[in-house]
Design a protein around this motif. Structure first.
Motif, PDB file in Angstrom:
ATOM      1  N   ALA A 178     -63.953 -33.625  -4.110  1.00 26.28           N
ATOM      2  CA  ALA A 178     -64.380 -32.938  -5.337  1.00 26.28           C
ATOM      3  C   ALA A 178     -65.354 -31.819  -4.990  1.00 26.28           C
ATOM      4  CB  ALA A 178     -65.040 -33.931  -6.290  1.00 26.28           C
ATOM      5  N   PRO A 179     -65.386 -30.754  -5.818  1.00 23.89           N
ATOM      6  CA  PRO A 179     -66.361 -29.680  -5.595  1.00 23.89           C
ATOM      7  C   PRO A 179     -67.779 -30.251  -5.595  1.00 23.89           C
ATOM      8  CG  PRO A 179     -64.728 -29.005  -7.213  1.00 23.89           C
ATOM      9  CD  PRO A 179     -64.499 -30.459  -6.952  1.00 23.89           C
ATOM     10  N   SER A 180     -68.629 -29.690  -4.750  1.00 19.46           N
ATOM     11  CA  SER A 180     -69.996 -30.206  -4.623  1.00 19.46           C
ATOM     12  C   SER A 180     -70.739 -30.167  -5.958  1.00 19.46           C
ATOM     13  CB  SER A 180     -70.766 -29.406  -3.576  1.00 19.46           C
ATOM     14  OG  SER A 180     -70.805 -28.028  -3.924  1.00 19.46           O
ATOM     15  N   ALA A 181     -70.440 -29.150  -6.784  1.00 14.89           N
ATOM     16  CA  ALA A 181     -71.105 -29.056  -8.085  1.00 14.89           C
ATOM     17  C   ALA A 181     -70.726 -30.230  -8.971  1.00 14.89           C
ATOM     18  CB  ALA A 181     -70.740 -27.739  -8.764  1.00 14.89           C
ATOM     19  N   VAL A 182     -69.462 -30.644  -8.892  1.00 11.52           N
ATOM     20  CA  VAL A 182     -68.999 -31.782  -9.698  1.00 11.52           C
ATOM     21  C   VAL A 182     -69.677 -33.068  -9.228  1.00 11.52           C
ATOM     22  CG1 VAL A 182     -66.993 -33.190 -10.292  1.00 11.52           C
ATOM     23  CG2 VAL A 182     -66.788 -30.695 -10.228  1.00 11.52           C
ATOM     24  N   VAL A 183     -69.762 -33.241  -7.928  1.00  9.01           N
ATOM     25  CA  VAL A 183     -70.416 -34.437  -7.395  1.00  9.01           C
ATOM     26  C   VAL A 183     -71.892 -34.465  -7.798  1.00  9.01           C
ATOM     27  CG1 VAL A 183     -71.050 -35.677  -5.290  1.00  9.01           C
ATOM     28  CG2 VAL A 183     -68.809 -34.569  -5.460  1.00  9.01           C
ATOM     29  N   SER A 184     -72.555 -33.314  -7.750  1.00  5.31           N
ATOM     30  CA  SER A 184     -73.958 -33.243  -8.150  1.00  5.31           C
ATOM     31  C   SER A 184     -74.131 -33.605  -9.612  1.00  5.31           C
ATOM     32  CB  SER A 184     -74.508 -31.839  -7.895  1.00  5.31           C
ATOM     33  OG  SER A 184     -74.516 -31.546  -6.520  1.00  5.31           O
ATOM     34  N   LEU A 185     -73.218 -33.115 -10.455  1.00  7.84           N
ATOM     35  CA  LEU A 185     -73.285 -33.444 -11.881  1.00  7.84           C
ATOM     36  C   LEU A 185     -73.109 -34.935 -12.113  1.00  7.84           C
ATOM     37  CD1 LEU A 185     -71.294 -30.483 -13.508  1.00  7.84           C
ATOM     38  CD2 LEU A 185     -73.726 -30.975 -13.740  1.00  7.84           C
ATOM     39  N   GLU A 186     -72.210 -35.549 -11.355  1.00 10.83           N
ATOM     40  CA  GLU A 186     -71.989 -36.992 -11.503  1.00 10.83           C
ATOM     41  C   GLU A 186     -73.230 -37.773 -11.082  1.00 10.83           C
ATOM     42  OE1 GLU A 186     -68.853 -38.853 -12.577  1.00 10.83           O
ATOM     43  OE2 GLU A 186     -69.210 -36.945 -13.597  1.00 10.83           O
ATOM     44  N   ARG A 187     -73.880 -37.317 -10.034  1.00 10.23           N
ATOM     45  CA  ARG A 187     -75.101 -38.001  -9.596  1.00 10.23           C
ATOM     46  C   ARG A 187     -76.212 -37.844 -10.626  1.00 10.23           C
ATOM     47  NH1 ARG A 187     -74.432 -36.004  -3.336  1.00 10.23           N
ATOM     48  NH2 ARG A 187     -73.183 -37.802  -2.633  1.00 10.23           N
ATOM     49  N   GLU A 188     -76.326 -36.651 -11.200  1.00 14.22           N
ATOM     50  CA  GLU A 188     -77.316 -36.431 -12.261  1.00 14.22           C
ATOM     51  C   GLU A 188     -76.993 -37.292 -13.470  1.00 14.22           C
ATOM     52  OE1 GLU A 188     -77.395 -32.296 -13.094  1.00 14.22           O
ATOM     53  OE2 GLU A 188     -78.121 -31.723 -11.104  1.00 14.22           O
ATOM     54  N   ARG A 189     -75.696 -37.393 -13.780  1.00 17.71           N
ATOM     55  CA  ARG A 189     -75.274 -38.225 -14.917  1.00 17.71           C
ATOM     56  C   ARG A 189     -75.637 -39.689 -14.672  1.00 17.71           C
ATOM     57  NH1 ARG A 189     -74.683 -39.275 -20.065  1.00 17.71           N
ATOM     58  NH2 ARG A 189     -72.790 -40.400 -20.631  1.00 17.71           N
ATOM     59  N   ALA A 190     -75.437 -40.169 -13.446  1.00 14.10           N
ATOM     60  CA  ALA A 190     -75.772 -41.555 -13.117  1.00 14.10           C
ATOM     61  C   ALA A 190     -77.268 -41.792 -13.272  1.00 14.10           C
ATOM     62  CB  ALA A 190     -75.319 -41.879 -11.698  1.00 14.10           C
ATOM     63  N   ALA A 191     -78.079 -40.843 -12.797  1.00 10.52           N
ATOM     64  CA  ALA A 191     -79.538 -40.987 -12.914  1.00 10.52           C
ATOM     65  C   ALA A 191     -79.960 -40.979 -14.377  1.00 10.52           C
ATOM     66  CB  ALA A 191     -80.234 -39.861 -12.144  1.00 10.52           C
ATOM     67  N   GLU A 192     -79.347 -40.103 -15.166  1.00  8.10           N
ATOM     68  CA  GLU A 192     -79.679 -40.030 -16.590  1.00  8.10           C
ATOM     69  C   GLU A 192     -79.311 -41.324 -17.309  1.00  8.10           C
ATOM     70  OE1 GLU A 192     -78.378 -37.478 -20.579  1.00  8.10           O
ATOM     71  OE2 GLU A 192     -77.736 -36.814 -18.594  1.00  8.10           O
TER      72      GLU A 192
END
Length: 213
Positions: A178-192
């Motif tokens: 997956a694009p790095s931006a998508v992975v970063s968003l998923e990690r932010e979503r998990a933290a949220e």
């Protein structure tokens, strides 16, 4: 201030500002035929007041905290509620007295009580305002059983979504392709989602204290 606002707004709202200015100017000690002939307000006419800004920020913090508690706990916005101030400094206490009218009006408060050091706290919903903690006692404000059931369902839903997000992040193929931006968003979503679950858990604990044993 009202007179100066008419001068500032006149280029955008000429007719209504002229009407208001004609009534306000004499009360403000300003003479003239029309607002359009008056000088535009200059910053130097209104020097900054850091003390006033700090006090307004304090009022905003308390009001926002109470409103967030109302929203989180489904408390009727029209219902006037009591508020407790925990760990209040001498300045907090002074501000709570000086601006009591604004707090009561803007936050819909019935009373503001400063808790002493070590004084017992009833089951309450908290909101931090700097070092101060604003507490709204929940007894009599909510249906504890119904609110507990609602929070339990909401926590379960958020935990389910958190598990899905964590599952995607645990998939090496997803993380690798997956694009790095998508992975970063998923990690932010998990933290949220994790923060949301933790916050809801605190609310649920407060509500459960109101349930009969």
């Amino acid at each position: 201030m009202l007179e100066a606002l008419q001068r500032a707004l006149h280029p955008l709202m000429p007719f209504i500002t002229e009407e208001i200015w004609q009534r306000v100017a004499p009360l403000a000690g300003v003479a003239g035929e029309s607002v359009m002939l008056q000088p535009y307000p200059a910053p130097a006419d209104f020097p900054s007041d850091e003390q006033a800004e700090r006090e307004i920020a304090w009022i905003q913090g308390v009001v926002l905290g109470v409103r967030q508690i109302r929203s989180q706990m489904n408390i009727n916005p029209a219902k006037r509620i009591p508020v407790l101030l925990q760990d209040a400094t001498a300045q907090d206490q002074a501000l709570s007295v000086r601006h009591r009218a604004w707090l009561e009006r803007l936050a819909g408060l019935a009373s503001v009580t400063v808790l002493g050091a070590g004084e017992p706290v009833p089951p309450s919903a908290p909101a931090p305002v700097g070092r101060l903690t604003v507490l709204v006692p929940l007894a009599g404000l909510i249906d504890a059983a119904a609110e507990a059931a609602r929070l339990e369902k909401l926590i379960a839903r958020e935990q389910e979504e958190l598990a899905r997000v964590r599952g995607r992040l645990a998939n090496d193929s997803f993380v690798r392709n997956a694009p790095s931006a998508v992975v970063s968003l998923e990690r932010e979503r998990a933290a949220e989602l994790q923060r949301t679950v933790a916050s809801l858990g605190v609310q649920l604990q407060s509500v459960r204290k109101l349930l009969p044993p």
